[in-house]
Design a protein around this motif. Structure first.
Motif, PDB file in Angstrom:
ATOM      1  N   TYR A  23      10.213 121.504 -43.388  1.00 47.10           N
ATOM      2  CA  TYR A  23      10.329 120.357 -44.258  1.00 47.10           C
ATOM      3  C   TYR A  23       9.709 120.219 -45.478  1.00 47.10           C
ATOM      4  O   TYR A  23       8.744 120.968 -45.622  1.00 47.10           O
ATOM      5  CB  TYR A  23      10.039 119.313 -43.275  1.00 47.10           C
TER       6      TYR A  23
ATOM      7  N   ASN B  90      16.418 113.853 -43.660  1.00 49.33           N
ATOM      8  CA  ASN B  90      15.960 114.667 -42.468  1.00 49.33           C
ATOM      9  C   ASN B  90      15.167 116.095 -43.190  1.00 49.33           C
ATOM     10  O   ASN B  90      15.049 116.920 -42.282  1.00 49.33           O
ATOM     11  CB  ASN B  90      17.426 115.284 -41.945  1.00 49.33           C
ATOM     12  N   ASP B  91      14.697 115.918 -44.239  1.00 52.63           N
ATOM     13  CA  ASP B  91      13.936 116.810 -45.027  1.00 52.63           C
ATOM     14  C   ASP B  91      12.720 116.620 -45.615  1.00 52.63           C
ATOM     15  O   ASP B  91      12.372 116.958 -46.844  1.00 52.63           O
ATOM     16  CB  ASP B  91      15.052 117.623 -45.869  1.00 52.63           C
TER      17      ASP B  91
ATOM     18  N   ASP C  31      14.493 109.094 -37.594  1.00 56.03           N
ATOM     19  CA  ASP C  31      15.733 109.900 -37.169  1.00 56.03           C
ATOM     20  C   ASP C  31      15.563 111.557 -37.172  1.00 56.03           C
ATOM     21  O   ASP C  31      16.089 112.148 -36.218  1.00 56.03           O
ATOM     22  CB  ASP C  31      16.816 109.705 -38.318  1.00 56.03           C
ATOM     23  N   ALA C  32      14.788 111.824 -38.156  1.00 62.41           N
ATOM     24  CA  ALA C  32      14.532 113.494 -38.348  1.00 62.41           C
ATOM     25  C   ALA C  32      13.562 113.787 -37.007  1.00 62.41           C
ATOM     26  O   ALA C  32      13.851 114.922 -36.321  1.00 62.41           O
ATOM     27  CB  ALA C  32      13.791 113.963 -39.526  1.00 62.41           C
TER      28      ALA C  32
END
Length: 417
Positions: free
Chosen positions: A188, A146-147, A211-212
């Protein structure tokens, strides 16, 4: 059709002697005019072809050939829909994604700009060859979690950031707090830089894991669209109908690239046709120069024509002599222009670089023309059409002066000699 006598006389007339230089100068300008007209037409048509092909390749490489959208809401069962679409004949790949406009800002300093954020799965991004094959720094191996984001080289240069730096991405919807509405976003880490050669994508596109993106844009367990790539983009409408039939009553919209970009590519095609008509006038003007030079040659050779007629040369022979004179200028100019145009197109990037270094200016700004290089695609059938048109116009330009020469009365011509 043309005998040795006629070829010999025509060759002698084309070689100017003392006192006849003016006619040869006009014939030379006619030759140069036709050569420049043919070369310019070939170059412009090739650049327009290349421009369309490059844009089509970049746009379809980034956006796919079809898009499947939910009606009034995101696609919740996007994997089930994708599975149905994969079974349709003519479909190469199917990619669920979350796409949204967003605000972009460097985590430390830098300006603020708008962009397009796309949430995709890593495997799907690897199959997007226009991006995956043009990674300039970093690696897609780190495109997970997620990053992580991949951004264009132009956007990285605009913000002055690179691999390992962070970029702030703000969703269009604000977030309500006790202190009022504030922009909703987060930072991010940049894990890859790509350069596809399409300026708009290189300066405004951001890719992040699916997903992010679902979390950032609040479309949990859903996709905003499904992109489909087909075997042949020119037959996309047939696949469009097949996909509609396969999906049945599902509340979705299927839009192909011809519907999304029809007005844009129609404008390119109209501009191409208009340029063809305008540049054809250059060849037409050069053809009129052949008319004027031949008329002057006929006037200058009136005594010679009369002598030829008195020693037995027929009117048909006289006409063929001057036809050869005019046709020789047209054919030579056409061949020279074709050679010049083809060589220019094959080395257009080298010539552009040389001209830019010579003048110190940017002749092809990617921010204006959307592409990072000047494309040129030679289509030999178009080259043959240009050559044929130039030869026909040159031949037609010789008919009237040759006919006038053939009608010369030897008695009247020699009466005042």
């Amino acid at each position: 059709m043309f005998g040795p006598f006629e070829r010999a006389v025509a060759g002698r007339y084309l070689r100017a002697r003392r006192g006849e230089r003016f006619v040869s100068v006009i014939a030379g300008f006619s030759l140069v005019g036709i050569a420049l007209g043919v070369a310019t037409l070939i170059i412009v048509m090739s650049v327009m072809n290349g421009f369309r092909q490059e844009l089509l390749g970049r746009i379809l490489g980034l956006n796919g050939h079809l898009g499947i959208y939910g009606v009034g809401q995101p696609l919740v069962d996007y994997d089930a829909v994708a599975a149905r679409v994969r079974g349709v004949p003519g479909v190469v790949s199917v990619m669920p994604m979350v796409e949204s406009a967003a605000g972009l800002k460097a985590d430390r300093g830098g300006g603020f700009t708008g962009g397009v954020v796309r949430g995709v799965r890593l495997d799907d991004l690897r199959r997007t060859h226009v991006v995956a094959d043009n990674i300039r720094a970093g690696s897609l191996d780190a495109f997970k979690g997620n990053d992580a984001v991949a951004i264009g080289v132009g956007l990285a240069q605009k913000f002055g950031i690179g691999i390992g730096d962070r970029i702030q991405i703000y969703a269009p919807e604000s977030q309500s707090t006790p202190f009022g509405s504030i922009p909703r976003g987060r930072a991010y880490t940049v894990v890859a830089l790509f350069q596809v050669g399409f300026n708009e994508a290189d300066t405004s596109f951001v890719y992040m894991p699916l997903d992010a993106a679902q979390i950032l844009f609040r479309v949990e367990n859903a996709a905003t669209q499904i992109e489909v790539v087909t075997t042949d983009p020119d037959r996309v409408r047939e696949v469009n109908r097949a996909i509609r039939a396969a999906l049945g009553p599902l509340p979705v919209r299927v839009i192909d690239w011809t519907q999304n970009n029809n007005s844009f590519f129609a404008a390119v095609e109209v501009e191409r046709n208009v340029m063809f008509l305008i540049l054809t006038l250059i060849i037409l003007v050069a053809a009129f120069n052949i008319v004027s030079s031949l008329i002057m040659m006929v006037k200058d050779k009136t005594k010679d024509i009369a002598v030829l007629r008195t020693i037995g040369a027929g009117s048909g022979s006289i006409m063929r002599i001057f036809l050869m004179c005019g046709a020789s200028v047209g054919i030579a100019g056409t061949l020279l222009g074709t050679l010049l145009g083809v060589v220019f197109c094959l080395n257009i990037e080298t010539i552009r670089g040389w001209l830019e270094s010579l003048t110190g200016t940017n002749l092809f700004n990617p921010e204006v023309y959307f592409l990072s290089r000047l494309p040129a695609v030679l289509q030999w059938n178009e080259v043959l059409q240009v050559v044929g048109m130039a030869l026909v116009l040159s031949l037609l330009a010789t008919l009237y002066p040759s006919w006038r020469a053939a009608r010369t009365d030897p008695v009247e011509a020699l009466r005042h000699e």
